[in-house]
Write an enzyme that holds these catalytic residues in place. Sequence first.
Site, PDB file in Angstrom:
ATOM      1  CB  CYS A 114      -0.862  -0.030   1.031  1.00 35.79           C
ATOM      2  SG  CYS A 114      -1.843  -1.451   1.354  1.00 35.79           S
ATOM      3  CG  HIS A 146      -3.493   2.917   2.761  1.00 36.55           C
ATOM      4  ND1 HIS A 146      -3.875   2.754   1.360  1.00 36.55           N
ATOM      5  CD2 HIS A 146      -3.491   1.886   3.297  1.00 36.55           C
ATOM      6  CE1 HIS A 146      -3.848   1.559   1.390  1.00 36.55           C
ATOM      7  NE2 HIS A 146      -3.774   0.678   2.544  1.00 36.55           N
ATOM      8  CG  ASN A 156      -6.593  -1.409   1.503  1.00 33.77           C
ATOM      9  OD1 ASN A 156      -5.895  -0.923   0.473  1.00 33.77           O
ATOM     10  ND2 ASN A 156      -5.852  -1.992   2.578  1.00 33.77           N
TER      11      ASN A 156
END
Length: 343
Positions: free
Chosen positions: A130, A270, A300
């Site tokens: 990520c 994030h 996500n």
Amino acid sequence: MTNSNKPNLRSPRSPRSGRPVHIVGTGSYLPDRILTNADLEKMVDTTDEWITSRSGIKERRIAPDWMCTSDMGTEAARRAMEQAGVREDEIDLIICATITPDMPLPNTACLIQHKLGAKRAAAFDIEAACSGFLYGMEIGQQFITSGTYNTVLVIGAEKLSTIVDWQDRGTCVLFGDGAGAVVLRSRGPERGILTTCMGADGSKGDILFMPAGGAKFPASKESVSARMHVIKMEGKEVFKSAVIAMQTAAEEALKKCNLTINDIKCIIPHQANLRIIDAIAARLGAPKEKVYINLHRYGNVSAASVAIALDEAAREGRFQRGDLILLVVFGSGLTWASCVIRW
Ligand code: ACO
């Protein structure tokens, strides 16, 4: 006037030397198909209430079988290039951050180079989960700062639906597919990206990982039947590490630029879990209105998350030219990164 509304009266300091680097275009692409929490209730033992209260996610996008990570990355790149007014023959370098490449080789950046027709560009992938997009932006920036290249395309693209365990309710509700991209260039003396901080802790690699498909456990009948080709996660451990790492990274970047959180117009974290984002905002002393959130719509999307959020926030006018923004990310590795930009 509250502290958070005070104008920035101090000049931010950029610790960088060399050519300044700017984001001159952003773009994103999300597949059309929406998988809602109600849909997931029919697939695993879960509820909309559980997913919403534990993660903040309401729905995510799922790419069709024929659509690869490179297809989504190419479309996001086209949109960023269009906004930047940059032609494919002007691109010197393509960096694609992904944990779901179309295949182990060639790299996804090369596939995107071909689809774009960017024949002059060098192309490679990076894998920092990520955090990959900010790692990629920092690499691209270094090439421009040093004078090696003028125009760099950085892409975060993921088809996480192909590595999610659709039988594990603890993980399958969290992830989605999509892509985001930026075009980096030096646009003049005024600073764009002021600083980037990156970090990693390999000792915690086993709290978020996919065991098979690499050199350690190549694909085999045994690895497939043991369900080793899907994401494994210790959610609580990841949660705790994410909060600490993102807070520390954000504070480090602000300090390096001689800024406080009050100087920042928009924070783009994030997009993994609303509770993680809320905890970071509270620890940084940032009001919620400053924090950009789109995880309720996309879940996500790993390396693509912050790239998509940056594009959407910019297009929605959440900040204007001259405003200061803070990006902060966290992912498997463990890896983390933060970045302060004068937009
Ligand atoms: N629906 C209903 N119940 C569930 C579900 C579900 N989808 N998933 C888990 N549960 C159950 C568990 O089985 C457990 O039941 P038990 O108490 O009977 O054993 C209970 O809910 C609590 O489970 P926890 O895992 O303790 O729940 P938690 O509050 O920690 O939330 C979550 C889980 C949402 C995964 C959270 O820990 C989290 O977000 N962690 C961080 C994840 C993350 O950010 N990952 C991505 C990092 S970025 C990258 O690199 C990809």
